[in-house]
Scaffold this active site. Structure first.
Site, PDB file in Angstrom:
ATOM      1  N   HIS A 158      -4.008  -2.562  -6.175  1.00 31.35           N
ATOM      2  CA  HIS A 158      -3.513  -1.232  -6.514  1.00 31.35           C
ATOM      3  C   HIS A 158      -4.707  -0.343  -6.757  1.00 31.35           C
ATOM      4  CE1 HIS A 158       0.545  -2.179  -7.240  1.00 31.35           C
ATOM      5  NE2 HIS A 158       0.433  -2.636  -8.447  1.00 31.35           N
TER       6      HIS A 158
ATOM      7  N   THR B 295      -9.533  -5.431   0.865  1.00 29.82           N
ATOM      8  CA  THR B 295     -10.363  -5.914   1.977  1.00 29.82           C
ATOM      9  C   THR B 295     -11.229  -4.830   2.601  1.00 29.82           C
ATOM     10  OG1 THR B 295      -8.579  -5.378   3.502  1.00 29.82           O
ATOM     11  CG2 THR B 295      -8.609  -7.618   2.632  1.00 29.82           C
TER      12      THR B 295
ATOM     13  N   THR C 103      -6.085 -12.644   4.050  1.00 32.27           N
ATOM     14  CA  THR C 103      -7.176 -12.042   3.281  1.00 32.27           C
ATOM     15  C   THR C 103      -8.152 -13.132   2.829  1.00 32.27           C
ATOM     16  OG1 THR C 103      -5.874 -12.208   1.275  1.00 32.27           O
ATOM     17  CG2 THR C 103      -5.799 -10.107   2.432  1.00 32.27           C
TER      18      THR C 103
ATOM     19  N   LYS D 142      -0.124   3.980  -8.488  1.00 35.65           N
ATOM     20  CA  LYS D 142      -0.019   5.252  -9.202  1.00 35.65           C
ATOM     21  C   LYS D 142       1.318   5.365  -9.946  1.00 35.65           C
ATOM     22  CE  LYS D 142       0.788  10.031  -8.524  1.00 35.65           C
ATOM     23  NZ  LYS D 142       0.551  11.280  -7.876  1.00 35.65           N
TER      24      LYS D 142
ATOM     25  N   ASP E  49       0.815  -1.224   0.000  1.00 36.50           N
ATOM     26  CA  ASP E  49       0.000   0.000   0.000  1.00 36.50           C
ATOM     27  C   ASP E  49       0.844   1.268   0.000  1.00 36.50           C
ATOM     28  OD1 ASP E  49      -2.231  -1.710   0.313  1.00 36.50           O
ATOM     29  OD2 ASP E  49      -1.947  -1.679   2.485  1.00 36.50           O
TER      30      ASP E  49
ATOM     31  N   THR F 175       3.450 -12.675   3.266  1.00 37.43           N
ATOM     32  CA  THR F 175       2.642 -13.372   2.283  1.00 37.43           C
ATOM     33  C   THR F 175       3.387 -14.648   1.906  1.00 37.43           C
ATOM     34  OG1 THR F 175       1.339 -13.081   0.278  1.00 37.43           O
ATOM     35  CG2 THR F 175       3.572 -12.158   0.249  1.00 37.43           C
TER      36      THR F 175
END
Ligand code: GDP
Length: 427
Positions: free
Chosen positions: A40, A304, A127, A17, A12, A237
């Protein structure tokens, strides 16, 4: 030449961008790890989109978008995302899915949820998108490759073998309904119908593209702290988030990776379990305010919707995060968010068992780390949308200089708002 864009922190960081900006100048954009478990946010000429699995080049007609072999391919998510682009008026992108990518199966999602349920209060904050069961199966050699969808006998016998294993766990550990080989087979056939037009040999495609002098962008998901080897294990992760893994997950020769752009935010944010050490955390009213003002519409997860934990910029973590990525340059995002503060703190050292260190420790020691701050003056004005670095207030530039000296990698871009062109080039 190959470039990578990756996160220095917990994810995040605003990679979407910056990736969108770089994608415009790239011939090929490749996702090399992870799946639809992170997102994203991209605000472009077509509107605002959350991408989870599709590479960020999908908004440009000239860009080939590749889902590399390292990705956890959730076919239903992918189809949903393609439809959302269509609904948003985006022309059909050029897309290629590696025939070596593996398929995230419906039972991976179930196993993720069952395991979190079994762990109860000790859960890792997954998640629940099946990523950990997917990669466990891949490395235990119980996965299904995209190319298997066109080999009916092989597929059927693999499913029989996999279901035998899974059903023991479903029956005896989780006490849940068993898997049925024929139902899964039919489901995979419907997946094949959806994705087959996009499936191809991405290894040869990429090698040819590099040989022909094309610009290839490797697009990372999450950030250094989520890497299973180099991050805050086990709050990580299940695939490698570092740029070096792009050489495997996209299959590009290591010597072609020449530029690693690391993205970091002007403050910290982390989505995930509250059990994870987050040394720089800002709690209480001050934390609430930063969360509310952060990002585009507050710090809430793109996938989420969960509130993110927020904190001051952590120079100890970010210096390490950039080092393990092999960063050649840094993009600093969300500087505009801090304009309301009288003073801004930066974590410049950790105190662990009474000793000061500026070296990011292993998780077992990180748990005991306390932040040591340096305080800088705020600039107390709105810089949102500024596109000229030299026009920024002296305190804002001082803050950027300070962070650059701390992390030891040139900060080349400073982002001043969520929109595409709200960015300043520093050098
Ligand atoms: P990613 O996963 O690294 O791409 O990060 P996300 O897109 O999930 O989160 C970044 C959030 O910050 C999004 O809501 C962006 O629109 C927003 N954002 C990105 N850059 C800036 C910036 O410079 N200023 C502000 N205010 N928001 C930004």
């Amino acid at each position: 030449m190959v470039k990578a864009i990756v996160g220095a922190n917990w994810g995040d960081e605003g990679k979407g961008k910056i990736t969108d900006l770089l994608a415009e100048q790239s011939d090929v954009v490749v996702r090399f790890q992870g799946g639809a478990n992170a997102g994203h946010t991209i605000i472009c000429d077509y509107g605002k989109f959350s991408l989870h699995l599709l590479p960020s080049g999908v908004f440009y007609p000239h860009t080939m978008n590749i889902i590399g072999n390292g990705v956890a391919l959730n076919v239903e998510s992918l189809m949903r995302e393609l439809r959302s682009l269509e609904d948003g008026g985006v022309p059909m992108p050029k897309l290629m899915i590696s025939e070596r990518a593996q398929i995230l199966m419906p039972y991976h999602v179930l196993f993720d949820a069952y395991e979190e349920e079994r762990l109860g209060g000790k859960a890792f904050g997954s998640t629940k998108s099946g990523i950990a069961p997917f990669y466990s199966d891949k490395y235990a050699k119980n996965g299904i490759q995209v190319a298997d969808l066109a080999a009916p006998e092989r597929l059927h016998s693999r499913l029989e073998y996999i279901c035998q294993l899974k059903n023991v766990m479903l029956e005896h550990l989780y006490h849940k309904p068993l898997l049925d080989v024929e139902l899964l087979y039919d489901q995979l056939m419907s997946y094949r119908d959806s994705i087959w037009p996009y499936v191809g040999d991405t290894v040869t495609y990429l090698h040819n593209a590099i040989r022909d002098g094309k610009t290839v962008l490797l697009e990372g998901q999450l950030g250094s702290m989520k890497d299973p080897d180099l991050g805050i294990y086990p709050f990580t992760t299940s695939s490698h988030t570092v740029a070096g893994f792009g050489c495997v997950g996209a299959c590009v020769p290591p010597h072609t990776l020449q530029d690693v752009l690391c993205v970091t935010k002007a403050y910290s944010s982390s989505v995930g379990s509250h059990a994870e050490p987050f040394v720089c955390e800002l709690t209480g009213e001050a934390g609430e305010e930063l969360r509310r003002r952060g990002g585009d519409a507050g710090e809430y997860g793109a996938t989420t919707g969960r509130p993110r934990r927020v904190g001051w910029f952590d120079a100890v973590a970010t210096r390490y995060g950039c080092a393990v990525q092999g960063a050649t340059q840094v993009a600093l995002t969300c500087l505009d968010v801090l304009g309301y503060l009288d003073e801004i703190k930066v974590v410049t050292a950790y105190e662990i068992d009474g000793e000061l260190t500026d070296v990011f420790p292993v998780p077992a020691r990180l748990e005991r780390a306390k932040p040591v701050f340096t305080t800088l003056p705020g600039w107390k004005c709105d810089i949102r949308g500024c596109t000229d670095y030299s026009a920024l207030p002296a305190e804002a530039k001082g803050y950027v200089d300070f962070l650059e000296a701390q992390i030891g990698v040139p900060i080349t871009m400073v982002s001043t708002g969520p929109k595409r062109h709200e960015i300043t080039r520093r050098r």
